[in-house]
Scaffold this motif. Structure first.
Motif, PDB file in Angstrom:
ATOM      1  N   ILE A 180      -2.746  -8.057   1.067  1.00 48.88           N
ATOM      2  CA  ILE A 180      -2.257  -7.202   2.545  1.00 48.88           C
ATOM      3  C   ILE A 180      -0.644  -7.352   2.759  1.00 48.88           C
ATOM      4  CG2 ILE A 180      -3.312  -6.147   4.371  1.00 48.88           C
ATOM      5  CD1 ILE A 180      -5.543  -7.596   3.947  1.00 48.88           C
ATOM      6  N   SER A 181      -0.160  -5.768   2.207  1.00 44.41           N
ATOM      7  CA  SER A 181       1.062  -6.057   2.433  1.00 44.41           C
ATOM      8  C   SER A 181       1.612  -4.589   3.098  1.00 44.41           C
ATOM      9  CB  SER A 181       1.910  -6.243   1.662  1.00 44.41           C
ATOM     10  OG  SER A 181       1.344  -4.938   0.777  1.00 44.41           O
ATOM     11  N   THR A 182       0.664  -4.292   4.610  1.00 44.47           N
ATOM     12  CA  THR A 182       0.995  -2.691   5.471  1.00 44.47           C
ATOM     13  C   THR A 182       2.596  -2.892   6.050  1.00 44.47           C
ATOM     14  OG1 THR A 182      -0.207  -4.055   7.073  1.00 44.47           O
ATOM     15  CG2 THR A 182      -1.138  -2.690   5.449  1.00 44.47           C
ATOM     16  N   ALA A 183       2.758  -2.183   7.135  1.00 43.78           N
ATOM     17  CA  ALA A 183       4.476  -2.768   8.022  1.00 43.78           C
ATOM     18  C   ALA A 183       4.359  -4.089   8.987  1.00 43.78           C
ATOM     19  CB  ALA A 183       4.357  -1.292   8.259  1.00 43.78           C
ATOM     20  N   PRO A 184       3.019  -3.779   9.653  1.00 38.02           N
ATOM     21  CA  PRO A 184       3.512  -5.241  10.187  1.00 38.02           C
ATOM     22  C   PRO A 184       3.978  -6.317   9.270  1.00 38.02           C
ATOM     23  CG  PRO A 184       1.488  -3.750  10.554  1.00 38.02           C
ATOM     24  CD  PRO A 184       1.939  -3.688   9.798  1.00 38.02           C
TER      25      PRO A 184
END
Lengths: 370, 345
Positions: A180-184
């Motif tokens: 998981i490497s979303t913006a936040p």
């Protein structure tokens, strides 16, 4: 060895020869040797000094690819954060005795990384709640270990081997092997940066933020827990002799359960640190290569934690980590490239075998020591 | 610091097995223990379920790879069983597999040695590494888990140095005798599996019916008592680690034979844990003094069945670890229950 009661906080005084004041001066070398051999803290301090002096000397004669100076040493501390924290987790469970050990910490880190990644990166939870969730979830994983070991009576090595398999499998399956490497999560990388801390009159040192936000609080809390609370005394008590502790009215099972629970909580916090360092919640964060558990156990043993239980100090774990981290950082400068990381394995292995043999030697020569 | 101090065995007696001298044959337990019967039933049920779920399971194309894949883990597991019976453990076998495999692979690529020479070389290298472990553990009087954590790092370093930062390419098919292909089978049965069975049978006989084997149990039960009874504890412990090294060397040949013509530096990773898992599922007590080789072979077979089965059912292969973890817990739980029943009976 398990029957010897050795107060872990109050080290046996090295100046035991004070009953013969007239021969004290002549005994000094022997006393120093004994302190060096029997007091793990003293040995670690000497080794640490030797490493730092050797590396600085090499550095000043330009043998290294980059200077080994204070800023380099302090920014190398970034790799000390997970090591110290997991080393303390091992200290808690190994000190609890009866073959206590936790092979599953790396798997807990992986699984909790994913849970934290979901909460903070996917569901958009506030950071502090997500961190609390990570600690709580890690604690839950640790509680599974603790329940089986303390209440059901499973051997720790096997239980944590089984949960290592189970947790690391769940961590991979839970998000279909995807990190998981979303913006936040990517912005969360900023909490792994270094901040400039002015020290004395010189230039400010770059100190990794993780040492201040995670490492120091954990060290302080574990130190207070072990040395200033009744829980700490109980833990050393059951680790030294759990039958005697039972007769002394200690709830042995609950005390041991809590040790594994706390190890899980610490692993959960390490997961947060790891996510920040990678800027990504990775399903294999804690189990790639030789994983996180084996280095953590190595650090604990090097720091003087007796595998038989009941013995081990926070300062030993911290010093052992500093020794390994700075030794590794120095090796990277002395042996550039791939070979550098290989020589780090060599150094870790040699230091561990050497420390273990020394333990065996000193316990034969001077009796059991802290 | 004796090896039995790792875990004070809360009053569990080492069992009557340690005393075989007086009434031979009578004191030996029944050749097959409850745990092993349960394992056989579990494996049979799993095979039946898999055969119904995927018709391809009970064919040679599926069973042969399964038997070939379990052979190296079972082989290392046999050595590990003996070590664990003495109350020790060896977490450095993954590093040993790596060193043996890379030495043999490089030699084969470099000078094209014949099969017996390659096997001998691998077994010798493994034996030397095992000797290092054994000397440090038996004569350094340090607990095995600490020493082998240390030597695991050293062996990995050694292996990576020999690899020299790249893979070994173009390995000739010299070791095909142990492989998956036609050259690795006689009458459809893979050679690696047969060799593993032979070694297991020898180890089974040695542990059960010779004085040396019984000494190993005695050491695991109570090392001090064994020493006072005249057992040469250090020499026996040393031999257990050397033996494991030799078997690991042989297993490394199997591993090379199963792979492609390229050997990557991650060879052997995780094998220490799978070997320990097989031993533990097989009912050997991690406290020492109790256990059997038969159980370990069955444990390895169970682990490999689960791994193959999960893939064949089309599930995510990593789910296999979850099931292995659960099987370990069930196996140890069943053993604990039986012990408790025996104590109260």
């Amino acid at each position: 060895m398990s029957t010897v009661v050795s107060p872990p906080t109050q080290a046996p005084r090295p100046d035991g020869g004070s009953t013969h004041p007239q021969s004290r001066a002549r005994q000094l070398p022997a006393v120093l040797l004994r302190a060096l051999l029997t007091q793990r803290i003293v040995l670690l301090l000497v080794l640490l000094a030797a490493v730092v002096i050797t590396m600085t000397t090499l550095s000043s004669r330009n043998y290294l690819t980059a200077p080994f100076d204070l800023p380099y040493m302090s920014s190398a501390l970034i790799s000390a954060v997970p090591l110290v924290m997991l080393g303390l987790a091992q200290l808690l469970v190994i000190a609890s005795g009866r073959g206590g050990i936790d092979l599953s910490v790396g798997a807990i880190v992986s699984l909790t990384s994913m849970v934290f990644g979901f909460a903070y990166g996917e569901w958009g939870w506030p950071l502090w709640i997500a961190v609390l969730l990570a600690a709580g979830f890690g604690g839950l994983c640790g509680a599974v270990n603790g329940l089986l070991i303390a209440y059901v009576g499973y051997p720790a090595l096997i239980t944590t081997l089984a949960t290592y398999y189970a947790f690391s499998s769940l961590a991979i399956v839970i998000n279909d092997q995807q990190p998981i490497s979303t913006a936040p999560i990517q912005e969360f990388f900023s909490s792994a940066r270094s901040i400039q801390v002015p020290v004395g009159g010189g230039d400010p040192l770059p100190v990794p933020l993780g040492t201040l936000t995670f490492l120091l609080p954990t060290v302080l809390v574990v130190w207070v827990l072990l040395n200033r609370t009744t829980y700490g005394r109980r833990l050393y008590g059951i680790g030294t002799n759990d039958v005697a502790a039972e007769w002394a009215g200690i709830d042995v099972r609950r005390t041991r359960f809590t040790a594994y629970l706390l190890a899980g909580v610490i692993s959960g916090l390490v997961a947060v640190v790891t996510v920040a360092q990678f800027a990504s919640a990775r399903p294999d964060a804690g189990v790639t290569g030789s994983g996180m558990a084996l280095p953590a156990i190595t650090i604990a043993v090097l720091g003087g934690v007796a595998i038989t239980g009941g013995i081990g100090r926070v300062a030993g774990v911290v010093l052992a980590t500093l020794l390994i981290v700075w030794l590794n950082a120095g090796i990277l400068l002395a042996v550039p490239g791939n070979a550098g990381s290989q020589f780090q394995l060599f150094a870790l292995g040699i230091v561990l075998v050497f420390a273990a043999l020394l333990n065996g030697l000193t316990s034969r020569r001077y009796g059991t020591t802290g | 610091m004796s090896s039995s101090t790792l875990a004070p065995t809360d009053g569990t007696p080492p069992g009557p097995r340690a005393h075989t001298a007086t009434a031979r044959g009578r004191v030996l337990p029944f050749p097959i223990t409850g745990q092993e019967i349960v394992l056989i039933v579990v494996i049979a049920v799993l095979w039946a379920v898999l055969a119904v779920a995927t018709p391809a399971f009970l064919t040679g194309g599926s069973i042969v790879p399964l038997l070939v894949a379990m052979a190296p883990v079972a082989l290392i597991g046999i050595g590990m069983t003996i070590i664990i019976i003495t109350g020790g453990i060896d977490v450095s076998v993954a590093g040993m597999v790596m060193v043996c495999a890379v030495v043999v692979a490089k030699t084969m690529v470099g000078s094209g040695v014949s099969l017996p020479v390659a096997v001998l070389l691998s077994v010798l290298v493994g034996g030397v590494l095992g000797l290092v472990n054994g000397l440090l553990i038996a004569y350094g009087r340090v607990h095995a888990i600490i020493i082998t954590f240390g030597t695991a790092n050293l062996f990995e370093f050694l292996g990576l140095r020999i690899f020299g930062g790249s893979t070994v390419n173009g390995i000739p098919g010299t070791l095909g005798f142990f492989g998956r292909g036609d050259a690795g089978r006689t009458l459809g049965v893979p050679h690696s599996f047969l060799i593993m069975l032979l070694v297991a049978a020898a180890a089974w006989y040695y542990l059960r019916h010779t004085a040396g084997g019984r000494h190993l149990y005695a050491i695991g039960g109570d090392a001090d008592a064994a020493r006072l009874a005249g057992v040469k504890v250090q020499r026996r412990v040393l031999s257990a680690y050397v033996l494991t090294g030799l078997l690991t060397g042989l297993a490394a040949c199997f591993v090379i034979a199963q792979g492609t013509s390229t050997l990557a530096p991650n060879v052997g990773t995780g094998m220490e844990l799978s070997a320990i898992a097989a031993v533990v599922i097989g009912g050997t007590s991690i406290m020492g003094g109790r256990g059997s080789v038969l159980g370990t072979v069955l444990g390895a077979l169970l682990v490999q069945t689960v791994t193959s089965g999960v893939t064949q059912l089309g599930w995510r292969s990593q789910l296999a670890s979850l099931f292995i973890g659960i099987f370990i817990l069930i196996a140890v739980g069943a053993d604990l229950l039986r012990q408790r029943a025996r104590r109260t009976a």
